[in-house]
Design an enzyme around this catalytic site. Structure first.
Site, short mmCIF file in Angstrom:
data_model
loop_
_atom_site.label_atom_id
_atom_site.label_comp_id
_atom_site.label_asym_id
_atom_site.label_seq_id
_atom_site.Cartn_x
_atom_site.Cartn_y
_atom_site.Cartn_z
N LYS A 174 46.70 -8.71 -76.84
CA LYS A 174 45.34 -9.23 -76.65
C LYS A 174 45.32 -10.68 -76.16
CE LYS A 174 42.48 -6.26 -79.53
NZ LYS A 174 41.40 -6.29 -80.52
N ASP B 105 34.92 -7.00 -78.81
CA ASP B 105 34.98 -6.80 -80.26
C ASP B 105 33.72 -7.35 -80.96
OD1 ASP B 105 37.42 -5.46 -80.36
OD2 ASP B 105 38.56 -7.33 -80.40
#
Ligand code: ATR
Length: 288
Positions: free
Chosen positions: A78, A115
């Protein structure tokens, strides 16, 4: 009579996407995106892409060159994916991580982080009239998930965020990096005085997850009107949520964050803004 067979084939113009991680076998994304592909009759596919670290950057570029529409990236990439992206959304920069990559028609690699979007949309699904500006939010934990949660709460005009973490230095570092004076670092474990006027309590630590220690927290000071949510979704009802529900607080489990964070990628790659339903929840949770 023979049983009819459900045949799924791809055409020459199928849209391609997947999830890149190392390992990636634990990922629920292929099942989740696959459900939507079938539900909406999309001519496309979404596959698990286990890629070893030494091949990561080259693999992202190869997928672009192979005509993929985009990919999700998961642990441990990520942050590493930042270096491969040509463009980053503002929220990806502020969260400091990318989970959704789109290849633009001119070959640009665009990184986004969905997210925080997933976190907010999950709460909105279960508490449609939620007003994030109505009072302080208490955030437990200062890892990557916490950062996405905090940035998204700030973007929803949350008036104050009380951040607490076992390792206080990580909480201070996170608050410094985000750089917003609505964030205050408070003691771990959280004191009653920090909880009493909170409108929202969020667990972003791994405590309460299957195989991890339980989260020990005294909810005694929390107002009954406060909403309590957990990003842990295995088990669906963590001890935190069970305890909060027993005292009459509205609780929202963490599965929806996972489901909603997948929507922007699906929309960009396959052209449909998909809906998160209870059938999808059951499908994603059920054994393969
Ligand atoms: P993620 O990126 O998924 O948020 P992470 O960066 O490993 O994962 O963060 C995990 C969070 O859970 C951290 O806030 C961590 O606290 P520390 O920073 O003190 O490690 C918290 N956590 C994990 N195990 C814990 C435990 N036994 N007690 C308290 N907090 C714990």
């Amino acid at each position: 009579m023979s049983t009819p067979v459900a045949i799924h084939t791809l055409s020459g113009t199928s849209r391609l996407a997947g999830v890149m991680g190392w390992p990636v076998s634990h990922s629920k994304s292929p099942r989740l995106q696959g459900y939507w592909l079938a539900q909406y009759g999309v001519d496309g596919t979404y596959m698990p892409l286990p890629v070893a670290p030494e091949n990561f950057a080259a693999s992202v570029k190869s997928l672009r060159d192979l005509g993929f529409a985009g990919v999700n990236v998961t642990i441990p990439y990520k942050q590493a994916v930042f270096a491969v992206c040509d463009e980053l959304t503002d929220r990806a920069k502020r969260i400091g991580a990318v989970n959704t990559v789109t290849f633009s028609p001119d070959g640009k690699i665009q990184g986004d982080n969905t997210d925080g979007f997933g976190f907010i949309e999950n709460l909105r699904q279960y508490v449609p009239d939620i007003d994030f500006s109505s009072g302080p939010a208490v955030v437990l934990g200062a890892g990557g998930a916490s950062r996405a949660v905090i940035v998204s709460l700030l973007d929803e005009n949350c008036s104050q965020i009380r951040l607490t973490n076992r390792t206080a230095s990580r909480a201070h570092e996170l608050a410094r990096e985000i750089g917003d004076d609505r964030i205050t670092v408070v003691d771990w474990p959280i004191a009653k005085t920090s909880l009493c006027d909170a409108a929202l309590l969020v667990n972003t630590t791994s405590l309460g997850m299957v195989g991890q220690p339980a989260l020990e927290i005294d909810l005694g000071g929390l107002a009954q009107s406060a909403i309590v949510t957990d990003i842990v979704y295995a088990p669906l009802k963590t001890n935190l949520l069970l305890g909060a529900e027993a005292r009459g607080n509205k609780v929202v489990d963490g599965l929806g964050m996972l489901l909603h964070q997948a929507r922007p990628g699906f929309h960009r790659w396959f052209g449909v803004d998909p809906v998160v339903t209870s059938e999808l929840r059951e499908f994603v949770l059920s054994p393969v």
